[in-house]
Design a protein around this motif. Structure first.
Motif, PDB file in Angstrom:
ATOM      1  N   LYS A 128       0.834  -1.214   0.000  1.00  0.00           N
ATOM      2  CA  LYS A 128       0.000   0.000   0.000  1.00  0.00           C
ATOM      3  C   LYS A 128       0.863   1.257   0.000  1.00  0.00           C
ATOM      4  O   LYS A 128       0.568   2.226  -0.698  1.00  0.00           O
ATOM      5  N   LEU A 129       1.932   1.215   0.788  1.00  0.00           N
ATOM      6  CA  LEU A 129       2.802   2.397   0.855  1.00  0.00           C
ATOM      7  C   LEU A 129       3.587   2.570  -0.444  1.00  0.00           C
ATOM      8  O   LEU A 129       3.852   3.696  -0.875  1.00  0.00           O
ATOM      9  N   ALA A 130       3.933   1.447  -1.073  1.00  0.00           N
ATOM     10  CA  ALA A 130       4.628   1.535  -2.363  1.00  0.00           C
ATOM     11  C   ALA A 130       3.672   2.088  -3.420  1.00  0.00           C
ATOM     12  O   ALA A 130       4.016   2.993  -4.190  1.00  0.00           O
ATOM     13  N   LEU A 131       2.467   1.573  -3.425  1.00  0.00           N
ATOM     14  CA  LEU A 131       1.471   1.982  -4.419  1.00  0.00           C
ATOM     15  C   LEU A 131       1.145   3.473  -4.326  1.00  0.00           C
ATOM     16  O   LEU A 131       0.979   4.153  -5.335  1.00  0.00           O
ATOM     17  N   THR A 132       1.062   3.979  -3.113  1.00  0.00           N
ATOM     18  CA  THR A 132       0.682   5.383  -2.949  1.00  0.00           C
ATOM     19  C   THR A 132       1.892   6.322  -3.003  1.00  0.00           C
ATOM     20  O   THR A 132       1.717   7.534  -2.951  1.00  0.00           O
ATOM     21  N   GLY A 133       3.092   5.769  -3.108  1.00  0.00           N
ATOM     22  CA  GLY A 133       4.255   6.619  -3.385  1.00  0.00           C
ATOM     23  C   GLY A 133       5.111   6.999  -2.193  1.00  0.00           C
ATOM     24  O   GLY A 133       5.884   7.940  -2.268  1.00  0.00           O
ATOM     25  N   ALA A 134       5.001   6.252  -1.089  1.00  0.00           N
ATOM     26  CA  ALA A 134       5.803   6.601   0.093  1.00  0.00           C
ATOM     27  C   ALA A 134       7.166   5.912   0.084  1.00  0.00           C
ATOM     28  O   ALA A 134       8.055   6.284   0.838  1.00  0.00           O
ATOM     29  N   ILE A 135       7.289   4.884  -0.765  1.00  0.00           N
ATOM     30  CA  ILE A 135       8.537   4.123  -0.811  1.00  0.00           C
ATOM     31  C   ILE A 135       9.178   4.339  -2.186  1.00  0.00           C
ATOM     32  O   ILE A 135       8.477   4.323  -3.205  1.00  0.00           O
ATOM     33  N   LYS A 136      10.460   4.568  -2.171  1.00  0.00           N
ATOM     34  CA  LYS A 136      11.167   4.838  -3.438  1.00  0.00           C
ATOM     35  C   LYS A 136      10.891   3.736  -4.460  1.00  0.00           C
ATOM     36  O   LYS A 136      10.973   2.551  -4.136  1.00  0.00           O
ATOM     37  N   ASP A 137      10.639   4.143  -5.689  1.00  0.00           N
ATOM     38  CA  ASP A 137      10.306   3.179  -6.740  1.00  0.00           C
ATOM     39  C   ASP A 137      11.386   2.118  -6.955  1.00  0.00           C
ATOM     40  O   ASP A 137      11.091   0.997  -7.350  1.00  0.00           O
ATOM     41  N   SER A 138      12.633   2.495  -6.671  1.00  0.00           N
ATOM     42  CA  SER A 138      13.711   1.534  -6.910  1.00  0.00           C
ATOM     43  C   SER A 138      13.755   0.431  -5.850  1.00  0.00           C
ATOM     44  O   SER A 138      14.516  -0.521  -5.980  1.00  0.00           O
ATOM     45  N   LEU A 139      12.937   0.562  -4.803  1.00  0.00           N
ATOM     46  CA  LEU A 139      13.027  -0.394  -3.693  1.00  0.00           C
ATOM     47  C   LEU A 139      11.981  -1.511  -3.719  1.00  0.00           C
ATOM     48  O   LEU A 139      11.914  -2.314  -2.818  1.00  0.00           O
ATOM     49  N   PHE A 140      11.143  -1.514  -4.754  1.00  0.00           N
ATOM     50  CA  PHE A 140      10.164  -2.609  -4.796  1.00  0.00           C
ATOM     51  C   PHE A 140       9.962  -3.076  -6.237  1.00  0.00           C
ATOM     52  O   PHE A 140      10.312  -2.368  -7.184  1.00  0.00           O
ATOM     53  N   TYR A 141       9.397  -4.282  -6.349  1.00  0.00           N
ATOM     54  CA  TYR A 141       9.097  -4.820  -7.677  1.00  0.00           C
ATOM     55  C   TYR A 141       7.767  -4.261  -8.132  1.00  0.00           C
ATOM     56  O   TYR A 141       6.750  -4.450  -7.472  1.00  0.00           O
ATOM     57  N   LYS A 142       7.770  -3.584  -9.253  1.00  0.00           N
ATOM     58  CA  LYS A 142       6.558  -2.928  -9.756  1.00  0.00           C
ATOM     59  C   LYS A 142       5.431  -3.934  -9.995  1.00  0.00           C
ATOM     60  O   LYS A 142       4.266  -3.642  -9.756  1.00  0.00           O
ATOM     61  N   ASP A 143       5.810  -5.138 -10.486  1.00  0.00           N
ATOM     62  CA  ASP A 143       4.739  -6.087 -10.810  1.00  0.00           C
ATOM     63  C   ASP A 143       4.025  -6.583  -9.553  1.00  0.00           C
ATOM     64  O   ASP A 143       2.806  -6.721  -9.540  1.00  0.00           O
ATOM     65  N   ASP A 144       4.771  -6.775  -8.460  1.00  0.00           N
ATOM     66  CA  ASP A 144       4.131  -7.182  -7.193  1.00  0.00           C
ATOM     67  C   ASP A 144       3.079  -6.158  -6.791  1.00  0.00           C
ATOM     68  O   ASP A 144       1.957  -6.497  -6.401  1.00  0.00           O
ATOM     69  N   VAL A 145       3.467  -4.900  -6.899  1.00  0.00           N
ATOM     70  CA  VAL A 145       2.580  -3.823  -6.442  1.00  0.00           C
ATOM     71  C   VAL A 145       1.413  -3.645  -7.412  1.00  0.00           C
ATOM     72  O   VAL A 145       0.267  -3.424  -6.997  1.00  0.00           O
TER      73      VAL A 145
END
Ligand code: GTP
Ligand code: MG
Length: 294
Positions: A188-205
């Motif tokens: 949820k935090l990745a999706l809404t932009g609180a976590i740097k894009d380079s730190l998660f897999y886009k497809d998971d999100v």
């Protein structure tokens, strides 16, 4: 989810916030209205103790308005006033200024009784990265003095900003916490932009996002991308592949995921709130790893 969202500087930012608490009269806790539970630091109550505070829901223009009202009630039932703000157009700022005055009234009266000239009111603005803290401050002071951008980690150091002699605001770097036990907080935090894009897999999100779509969002998806929305989540990976093809990304699954995440963040697929109602469980910190702090 294997993302590392707690780089060393976070522990430092939390420590620095603690250090300044004694200097401020009131804390404004910024919660992203799309994730009004997941964007809350589970240790915030411990951190703030009995400090006066207000909650501001930011980005209310991007969240489901009915859910926003329920979450507002949820926090108000806990005794914390909640102000809804759209810092992009300034809606809610007047209410916030009134609420700040109300919170400070008692202190002002006491000072008056004692014949003391009340000093400047000092506010600390806290919240996760990219919640809109600096934008809120700029709105409050009516000038674009704090640096803002649509990515996490923009404010890197605390900074005082002044409205006038009566009000000073402390802008702070966004803070996240070491680890969560509750499922999907990271997504949820990745999706809404609180976590740097380079730190998660886009497809998971992106796959997580698809699983959260309401009927209205499924319809919006079909209209925007001209792709029918599958019944079963087993078909979501194929849907991302189809999205890649129709967007001209060939078989670049990651790029299609990135596109979908950005379209969701910008509100293209409609207003969305990702936290469930009512909050099922409190978020629990299971581990605090300060050893890799610096
Ligand atoms: N739609 C919408 N966007 C907003 C709102 N408030 C802020 N934003 C946008 O959110 C992005 C992040 O804003 P910032 O003010 O830089 O966020 P921050 O909390 O200071 O972020 P860090 O300094 O990285 O912790 C910017 O693109 C803002 O324009 C809002 O109420 N609605
Ligand atoms: Mg900032």
């Amino acid at each position: 989810m294997t993302i590392q969202w707690y780089p060393g500087h976070m522990a430092k930012a939390i420590r620095e916030a603690k250090e300044k608490l004694n200097l401020v009269d009131l804390v404004i806790e910024c919660l992203d209205a799309r994730v009004p539970i997941s964007s809350r630091n589970p240790k915030i109550d411990e951190l703030l103790g009995d400090k006066k505070r207000l909650i501001v829901f930011t980005k209310v223009d991007l969240a489901d308005s009915q859910k926003t009202m329920v979450f507002k009630q949820y926090y108000e039932d806990k005794g914390i006033p909640v102000i809804l703000v759209n810092a992009k157009n300034g809606k809610g700022i007047d209410n916030l200024l009134v609420a700040i005055k109300e919170q400070m009234a008692e202190k002002h009266d006491k000072a008056k009784e004692k014949g003391v000239h009340f000093k400047t009111t000092r506010l600390m603005i806290l919240g996760i990265p990219n919640a809109g803290k600096s934008t809120l401050i700029n709105r409050l002071i009516g000038k674009n003095q704090a640096i803002t951008a649509n990515k996490p980690g923009v404010t890197q150091a605390q900074r005082w900003l002044k409205l006038n002699q009566d009000l000073e605001l402390l802008d702070t770097p966004g803070i996240l916490w070491p680890k969560f036990e509750v499922e999907y907080v990271g997504e949820k935090l990745a999706l809404t932009g609180a976590i740097k894009d380079s730190l998660f897999y886009k497809d998971d999100v992106a796959l997580f996002a698809l699983s959260q779509f309401s009927p209205a969002q499924k319809e919006a998806f079909t209209n925007i991308y001209s792709l029918s929305f599958p019944e079963s989540s087993d078909e979501f990976p194929q849907l991302l592949m189809d999205l890649a093809k129709t967007r001209g990304y060939r078989d670049d699954y990651e790029k299609a995921s990135h596109q979908l995440i950005y379209d969701i963040r910008s509100g293209k697929l409609g207003r969305m709130t990702f936290d469930a109602l009512p909050p099922e469980k409190e978020t629990i910190v299971v581990e605090e790893n300060e050893s890799d702090a610096e």
